[in-house]
Write an enzyme that holds these catalytic residues in place. Structure first.
Site, PDB file in Angstrom:
ATOM      1  N   LYS A 208       0.833  -1.205   0.000  1.00 12.73           N
ATOM      2  CA  LYS A 208       0.000   0.000   0.000  1.00 12.73           C
ATOM      3  C   LYS A 208       0.868   1.257   0.000  1.00 12.73           C
ATOM      4  O   LYS A 208       0.700   2.146  -0.835  1.00 12.73           O
ATOM      5  CB  LYS A 208      -0.943   0.001   1.194  1.00 12.73           C
ATOM      6  CG  LYS A 208      -1.893   1.205   1.193  1.00 12.73           C
ATOM      7  CD  LYS A 208      -2.732   1.279   2.470  1.00 12.73           C
ATOM      8  CE  LYS A 208      -3.788   0.234   2.494  1.00 12.73           C
ATOM      9  NZ  LYS A 208      -4.721   0.427   3.645  1.00 12.73           N
ATOM     10  N   GLU A 214      10.997  -5.084   3.543  1.00  7.82           N
ATOM     11  CA  GLU A 214      11.191  -6.403   2.961  1.00  7.82           C
ATOM     12  C   GLU A 214      10.740  -6.441   1.499  1.00  7.82           C
ATOM     13  O   GLU A 214      11.409  -7.029   0.649  1.00  7.82           O
ATOM     14  CB  GLU A 214      10.403  -7.459   3.755  1.00  7.82           C
ATOM     15  CG  GLU A 214      10.830  -7.604   5.209  1.00  7.82           C
ATOM     16  CD  GLU A 214       9.956  -6.801   6.160  1.00  7.82           C
ATOM     17  OE1 GLU A 214       9.776  -7.259   7.295  1.00  7.82           O
ATOM     18  OE2 GLU A 214       9.475  -5.720   5.754  1.00  7.82           O
ATOM     19  N   GLY A 266      -4.524  -4.269   5.078  1.00  6.65           N
ATOM     20  CA  GLY A 266      -3.877  -5.361   4.360  1.00  6.65           C
ATOM     21  C   GLY A 266      -4.463  -6.720   4.644  1.00  6.65           C
ATOM     22  O   GLY A 266      -4.706  -7.521   3.734  1.00  6.65           O
ATOM     23  N   ARG A 267      -4.735  -7.031   5.908  1.00  5.47           N
ATOM     24  CA  ARG A 267      -5.211  -8.375   6.253  1.00  5.47           C
ATOM     25  C   ARG A 267      -6.667  -8.591   5.842  1.00  5.47           C
ATOM     26  O   ARG A 267      -7.155  -9.721   5.890  1.00  5.47           O
ATOM     27  CB  ARG A 267      -5.027  -8.611   7.750  1.00  5.47           C
ATOM     28  CG  ARG A 267      -5.696  -7.581   8.646  1.00  5.47           C
ATOM     29  CD  ARG A 267      -5.147  -7.683  10.076  1.00  5.47           C
ATOM     30  NE  ARG A 267      -5.687  -6.673  10.966  1.00  5.47           N
ATOM     31  CZ  ARG A 267      -5.185  -5.444  11.090  1.00  5.47           C
ATOM     32  NH1 ARG A 267      -4.157  -5.061  10.344  1.00  5.47           N
ATOM     33  NH2 ARG A 267      -5.702  -4.585  11.950  1.00  5.47           N
ATOM     34  N   GLU A 353      -3.396  -9.972  14.448  1.00  2.02           N
ATOM     35  CA  GLU A 353      -3.002  -8.582  14.214  1.00  2.02           C
ATOM     36  C   GLU A 353      -4.162  -7.639  14.511  1.00  2.02           C
ATOM     37  O   GLU A 353      -3.951  -6.513  14.960  1.00  2.02           O
ATOM     38  CB  GLU A 353      -2.518  -8.400  12.773  1.00  2.02           C
ATOM     39  CG  GLU A 353      -1.844  -7.057  12.528  1.00  2.02           C
ATOM     40  CD  GLU A 353      -1.112  -6.999  11.200  1.00  2.02           C
ATOM     41  OE1 GLU A 353       0.099  -7.277  11.174  1.00  2.02           O
ATOM     42  OE2 GLU A 353      -1.752  -6.673  10.184  1.00  2.02           O
ATOM     43  N   HIS A 384      -1.759 -36.499  13.840  1.00  5.34           N
ATOM     44  CA  HIS A 384      -0.452 -37.132  14.006  1.00  5.34           C
ATOM     45  C   HIS A 384       0.621 -36.100  14.323  1.00  5.34           C
ATOM     46  O   HIS A 384       1.810 -36.380  14.181  1.00  5.34           O
ATOM     47  CB  HIS A 384      -0.101 -37.921  12.744  1.00  5.34           C
ATOM     48  CG  HIS A 384      -1.064 -39.024  12.452  1.00  5.34           C
ATOM     49  ND1 HIS A 384      -0.894 -40.304  12.920  1.00  5.34           N
ATOM     50  CD2 HIS A 384      -2.245 -39.024  11.770  1.00  5.34           C
ATOM     51  CE1 HIS A 384      -1.912 -41.061  12.521  1.00  5.34           C
ATOM     52  NE2 HIS A 384      -2.751 -40.305  11.823  1.00  5.34           N
ATOM     53  N   LYS A 500      10.163  -2.530  13.557  1.00  5.51           N
ATOM     54  CA  LYS A 500      10.617  -1.894  12.319  1.00  5.51           C
ATOM     55  C   LYS A 500      11.515  -0.701  12.619  1.00  5.51           C
ATOM     56  O   LYS A 500      12.530  -0.472  11.948  1.00  5.51           O
ATOM     57  CB  LYS A 500       9.413  -1.445  11.483  1.00  5.51           C
ATOM     58  CG  LYS A 500       8.600  -2.579  10.882  1.00  5.51           C
ATOM     59  CD  LYS A 500       7.472  -2.024  10.039  1.00  5.51           C
ATOM     60  CE  LYS A 500       6.640  -3.120   9.394  1.00  5.51           C
ATOM     61  NZ  LYS A 500       5.551  -2.580   8.564  1.00  5.51           N
TER      62      LYS A 500
END
Length: 538
Positions: A208, A214, A266-267, A353, A384, A500
């Protein structure tokens, strides 16, 4: 001043109810003897069944949870959100992810401006672009049609897309391969570049703000990778970003740019261009739109259905009941469907978040726990892996997800008299009941199972694009409802910023060392200094 939720009468009534639930006669094995539970603890909406018969609740519990939802005006706040009110108060923004899949034709205004035409315009642009890619009208710099798609983005810029892409892989064009480059670790970049054909690769950069460290680092690697092979990145890069961001700069042309909106976090963004661009190429735009319309159907259910028949609201209330009143710190998400393998990873970010908060909307400390720790793995794999803990270790509630009709028509080979899909359901139903009732008889302490371990069963008719859209919207609404009841803001994420900021300090120290080889990181924390020295002395 509004009374904090944990000091209200509705909350106090639930605390008293939790004390009652701790009594031996409230064990799930005993509660389940009353078969009338199925009449009030199974609800359907938008074609999905939510079975909460194995939750540690009674009718009274449900009534008191509903009273809490009414007291906190949970439904009213969701409706206000959908209408464009500024519900993200810390950032002074609306939260309109639902608008990205609203095909009703109504207007939704933010600051007096109808946002629907621009959202529809972006969808139309995605349709045209994806069809041009899939038809071969748009090709790479050397004329090859695109076959590899690399999504560069982190967090909400890829998790939702990866979940949906994996869930609907059966609908994908097999000539495309989707890759996700999220981690700044160069090992991931190296692994992806071993698999792709550079001349047939489309890189979709999602950010955005276009300032995420990153993502920018991985984009820089991608550009260098292309240039080293004689490819012009302009013909291979697409950006999905906010209007006017550095990724939307005419001075740095790309193949195409698609706009994101500040009123979609974003999420919550897979319904926007974030998911639309890569998924429309992989699946075809028509399949992506079917996914959107499924999400819209669940949105309408969440907005229009009163509390005790409202699937995401009831799921939110049960999460609050388990977290705040019964004291469970974690919750599992176990889909008995391999295509939903990436669901838990997406919901981890969506919920943790959004709801991992310690202050209310007024800035005061919450005073109770918010947001359980979420984790998951598809069944039967999970059985398992960590189900020893689930049955005999620390208890945690689980969302089990079953799918009636599988995506693939596998040969009906019988093992022990049943097909693979029947075996899957036998395992699913047995785990749900075994956790609830346990096994108390016998003298062997090693084979004692206490039971009384709560779970919900979510049943989808199939894994069509519509059903996957409904499942996504179910969890989005559940997440938001929890925050509205707790009195927190599910749309900001200031908790990710401190790390950050500290990384920026260390980054500057690294740059200084490159310029001054005698610099020994003297102004860096002594706890970090040996690692930086080792990094540069290697």
């Amino acid at each position: 001043m509004k009374v904090p939720v944990h000091q209200t009468a509705a909350w106090k009534a639930l605390e008293a109810e939790a004390n009652e639930m701790a009594k031996p006669d409230r064990h799930l094995a005993l509660l389940l003897k009353d078969e009338t539970r199925a009449q009030w603890a199974r609800i359907e909406g938008a074609g999905i069944l939510l079975d909460v018969t194995r939750q540690r609740i009674t009718r009274t519990t449900l009534d008191r949870l509903t009273a809490l939802a009414h007291q906190q005006n949970a439904l009213g706040r969701l409706r206000a959100m959908a209408d464009g009110e500024i519900v993200n108060t810390t950032e002074k923004r609306a939260a309109l992810h639902m608008a990205c899949r609203d095909f009703s034709g109504r207007s939704i205004r933010v600051n007096g401006e109808d946002v629907i035409p621009e959202i529809a315009s972006v969808r139309d642009k995605v349709r045209d672009f994806s069809e041009a890619i899939r038809s071969g009208r748009i090709r790479g710099a050397k004329g090859k049609p695109f076959r590899d798609i690399v999504v560069i983005g982190i967090g909400g810029s890829y998790l939702g897309t990866e979940f949906v892409g994996k869930a609907l892989e059966a609908y994908a064009d097999p000539s495309y391969r989707m890759h996700y480059l999220a981690n700044v670790d160069g090992n991931q970049f190296g692994a992806i570049t071993r698999l792709i054909d550079p001349e047939a690769t489309l890189w979709i950069v999602v950010s955005k703000s276009y300032t995420t460290a990153e993502t920018l680092a991985n984009e820089a690697l991608a550009r260098h990778f292309m240039k080293e092979r004689g490819l012009d990145p302009t013909n291979h890069i697409v950006t999905v970003t906010a209007k006017g961001s550095p990724g939307d700069d005419p001075k740095n042309p790309v193949l195409a740019t698609f706009h994101m909106f500040d009123f979609i976090g974003g999420r919550y963004s897979v319904s926007s261009a974030v998911g639309a661009v890569p998924l429309s190429i992989l699946l075809g735009y028509d399949v992506f739109e079917r996914f959107l319309k499924g999400a819209e159907a669940m949105d309408r259910h969440a907005l229009d259905t009163e509390a005790q028949g409202n699937l995401p609201l009831m799921a939110a209330l049960l999460s609050i009941w388990n977290t705040n009143f019964l004291g469970y710190p974690a919750q599992g998400i176990i889909p008995y469907a391999a295509p939903l393998a990436k669901l838990a990873a997406h919901i981890q970010q969506l919920d943790m978040e959004s709801n991992g908060k310690m202050v209310c909307l007024n800035g005061e400390v919450v005073g109770f726990d918010t947001g359980p720790i979420l984790f998951g793995e598809p069944g039967t794999n999970a059985q398992h892996s960590f189900f020893q803990l689930a049955h005999q270790g620390r208890a945690f509630p689980i969302d089990f997800i079953g799918v009636v009709k599988p995506q693939y028509a596998v040969e009906p080979v019988l093992t022990k008299g049943v097909t693979n899909h029947e075996e899957l359901w036998a395992n699913l139903l047995s785990q749900v009941m075994a956790l609830a009732v346990g096994k108390q008889e016998g003298s062997d302490p090693f084979r004692y199972f206490p039971g009384n371990r709560p779970s919900s069963l979510i049943v989808l008719p199939d894994l069509s694009p519509e059903s996957v859209g409904k499942l996504l919207a179910f969890y989005e609404a559940r997440t938001v409802f929890q925050a509205f009841i707790w009195g927190t803001n599910p749309f900001d994420q200031f908790g990710v910023e401190l790390g950050k900021t500290m990384a920026d300090t260390l980054r500057k120290a690294m740059v200084r060392r490159k310029k001054e080889t005698s610099y020994g990181f003297e102004d860096v924390s002594p706890y970090d200094r040996p690692y930086l020295k080792a990094l540069f002395d290697r």
